[in-house]
Design an enzyme around this catalytic site. Structure first.
Site, PDB file in Angstrom:
ATOM      1  N   HIS A  41       0.843  -1.206   0.000  1.00  0.00           N
ATOM      2  CA  HIS A  41       0.000   0.000   0.000  1.00  0.00           C
ATOM      3  C   HIS A  41       0.877   1.254   0.000  1.00  0.00           C
ATOM      4  CE1 HIS A  41      -2.864  -2.917   2.024  1.00  0.00           C
ATOM      5  NE2 HIS A  41      -3.601  -2.467   1.031  1.00  0.00           N
ATOM      6  N   GLY A 152      -2.922  -2.207  -6.955  1.00  0.00           N
ATOM      7  CA  GLY A 152      -1.779  -3.119  -7.042  1.00  0.00           C
ATOM      8  C   GLY A 152      -2.020  -4.202  -8.090  1.00  0.00           C
TER       9      GLY A 152
END
Ligand code: PAF
Length: 283
Positions: A41, A152
């Site tokens: 993250h 992601g």
């Protein structure tokens, strides 16, 4: 100590905060998360900072993307540590609605996705998942009106689904994928890795190892079917129960018959004990 980002929990407060951030026409990047933040993250936040003047991170554990049998109740929630990490990264705003703000009583709309969402990968094992993701991400995009949004590549099919939705619905946001961040031994970072017992954690990097080995064989010209079968054996030998291990077209996620049908992405989902891990690599 770094200054805590602005934290907002209601839609009127979000609108006011975004108007403030957008003063002087600053661009805004959104990093949607479910919290339990890890270095993956943080890499998205850092990329966001390079792509826009202001960075908003949403933290919302979205109930609609979990089946009743899944881990919504036990999903890791690490609010204090998350805020500290985002403060250290000098994030501008944390959007942290509760379930009633996101889905008020009487909420009755879903975004249904096709194309990459029906590729027969995650959708085969988690049929509820992409409607839940698309609906919440669609809402996050309309609530935050970002110029760019970062996701992601570990959730490769999700990235394709969200990019397709943003395009199809003219949401005016550029969806950017970021490379998977891995532990030193190759295990893809995931908030769910905390579920692994020490023994399972030691076995887990075999998933990436098998994919890397298969990708190497394919690059060396091996037959696709034979290389995939050998890769699947490695995964099973490491103690995983395989949901799928597939070679797909990296853009459309359509099945491929040979490496000539590429660019190719290898995608895997497998369970070790009760923990389901997903990962992927390019060939
Ligand atoms: O990848 C995730 O963490 C979630 O699926 C997302 C994109 C934040 C939607 O809830």
């Amino acid at each position: 100590m770094p200054r805590s980002p602005m934290i907002v929990r209601t839609l009127p407060a979000l609108r006011r905060a975004l108007d403030g951030l957008r003063a002087k026409k600053a661009t805004v990047a959104l990093v949607p998360t479910m919290g339990a933040l890890h270095d993956g993250h943080v890499s998205l936040v850092r990329l966001a900072k390079r792509r826009a003047a202001k960075v908003v991170v949403s933290i919302f554990v979205n109930p609609t993307q979990f089946a009743p049998t899944e881990d919504f109740g036990s999903y890791p929630r690490t609010w204090k540590a998350d805020v500290a990490r985002l403060a250290a990264e000098k994030v501008d705003l944390i959007w942290n609605p509760d379930v009633r703000t996101m889905y008020p009583a009487g909420f009755a709309t879903k975004i249904l996705t096709e194309g990459p969402a029906t590729a027969g990968l995650e959708d085969r094992f988690r049929p509820h998942f992409f409607a839940g993701v698309a609906t919440v991400v669609g809402k996050l995009f309309t609530q935050c009106r970002p110029d760019v949004a970062l996701f992601g590549e570990k959730d490769f099919q999700q990235l394709r689904v969200v990019a397709q939705m943003a395009r199809d619905l003219d949401l005016g946001v550029r969806v950017i994928g970021a490379q998977t961040v891995r532990e030193r031994d190759g295990l893809a970072m995931s908030s769910r890795n905390v579920y692994l017992s020490p023994e399972q954690r030691r076995a887990a990097p075999a998933l990436y190892g098998a994919m890397k080995e298969t990708a190497k064989r394919l690059r060396g010209g091996d037959d696709l079917e034979a290389a995939m079968a050998a890769g699947a054996e490695l995964i099973i030998a490491a103690g995983f129960a395989l949901d799928y291990f597939e070679a797909r077209h990296a853009q459309t996620l359509a099945p491929v018959k040979s490496t000539k049908d590429g660019p190719i992405r290898l995608l895997v989902a497998a369970k070790i004990g009760n923990t389901r891990l997903i990962d992927n690599v390019g060939v």
